[in-house]
Design a protein around this motif. Structure first.
Motif, PDB file in Angstrom:
ATOM      1  N   VAL A 191       1.116   6.921  -7.215  1.00 42.63           N
ATOM      2  CA  VAL A 191       1.982   5.847  -6.788  1.00 42.63           C
ATOM      3  C   VAL A 191       2.815   6.217  -8.922  1.00 42.63           C
ATOM      4  CG1 VAL A 191       2.264   3.773  -6.720  1.00 42.63           C
ATOM      5  CG2 VAL A 191       0.566   4.642  -4.979  1.00 42.63           C
ATOM      6  N   ALA A 192       1.355   5.840  -9.533  1.00 41.81           N
ATOM      7  CA  ALA A 192       2.294   6.279 -10.874  1.00 41.81           C
ATOM      8  C   ALA A 192       3.653   7.074 -11.074  1.00 41.81           C
ATOM      9  CB  ALA A 192       1.233   5.814 -11.347  1.00 41.81           C
ATOM     10  N   THR A 198       0.513  -1.080  -0.491  1.00 40.52           N
ATOM     11  CA  THR A 198       0.079   0.208   0.623  1.00 40.52           C
ATOM     12  C   THR A 198       1.279   1.193   0.063  1.00 40.52           C
ATOM     13  OG1 THR A 198      -1.793  -1.153   1.452  1.00 40.52           O
ATOM     14  CG2 THR A 198      -2.111   1.192   0.823  1.00 40.52           C
ATOM     15  N   ALA A 240      -3.255   5.622  -6.987  1.00 41.07           N
ATOM     16  CA  ALA A 240      -2.998   5.019  -8.323  1.00 41.07           C
ATOM     17  C   ALA A 240      -2.328   5.946  -8.917  1.00 41.07           C
ATOM     18  CB  ALA A 240      -4.284   4.006  -8.813  1.00 41.07           C
ATOM     19  N   GLU A 241      -3.273   7.057  -9.225  1.00 43.22           N
ATOM     20  CA  GLU A 241      -1.918   8.087 -10.017  1.00 43.22           C
ATOM     21  C   GLU A 241      -1.191   8.357 -10.001  1.00 43.22           C
ATOM     22  OE1 GLU A 241      -5.478  10.053  -8.565  1.00 43.22           O
ATOM     23  OE2 GLU A 241      -5.299   8.418  -9.729  1.00 43.22           O
TER      24      GLU A 241
END
Length: 173
Positions: free
Chosen positions: A121-122, A68, A118-119
């Motif tokens: 993290v990317a 996470t 998620a964006e």
């Protein structure tokens, strides 16, 4: 930040990180209370910028590769009330670096984490992939090749001959 009321006469409430959200112009630039009831208050602290640095790519990589990935927020209590009737918790720094968070925790600062979307993290994973170069693993020498030292760090030697005592058949004892 969220202030949660406790059922404790010694500590009537505690502060904790609630979430990290992308900045919007409508937030303004000053902290403000956005919710409050008998059990909790939520405060919005706008305007924090997260920057990535090539020399901390390993910290971003470590965050990006856990189950996470998250935001890390260092926060402190105000010394005196500025926007409320009493001092509030104020974020100082927001980061995605494991190394930054570790240093702050070592310094016994208030550091909390919440999952990153998620964006985000990317974004930091791509940066880490472009800038992180793992150090090559060094071969560890077997212990048998290690230099002998006494307890003071001075070179030591081992001999197999007798240093004290009598010779063969010498008795004496």
């Amino acid at each position: 930040m969220r202030r949660v009321r406790l059922a404790n006469r010694w500590q009537p409430y505690r502060w904790e990180l609630h979430e990290v959200v992308p900045h919007e112009e409508a937030f303004g630039s000053e902290p403000r209370r956005i919710f409050g009831d008998d059990h909790e208050e939520r405060w919005l602290h706008p305007g924090y910028r997260v920057e990535l640095y090539a020399d901390d790519a390993e910290g971003y990589y470590l965050n990006a590769t856990v189950d996470t990935p998250c935001w890390f927020v260092l926060w402190r209590m105000e010394e005196a009330a500025t926007v409320a009737e009493e001092p509030i918790a104020r974020p100082e720094v927001v980061t995605v670096s494991y190394h930054d968070a570790g240093r702050w925790l070592d310094a016994q600062e208030n550091v909390e984490q919440v999952p990153a979307p998620a964006e985000v993290v990317a974004w930091f994973r791509e940066f880490a992939d472009a800038h992180y170069v793992p150090e090559p693993r060094r071969r560890k020498r077997p212990e048998s090749f290690r230099r002998l030292e006494d307890r003071f760090g001075n070179p030591a030697s081992v001999s197999t001959g007798k240093k004290y005592g009598g010779g063969e058949g010498g008795g004496g004892g």
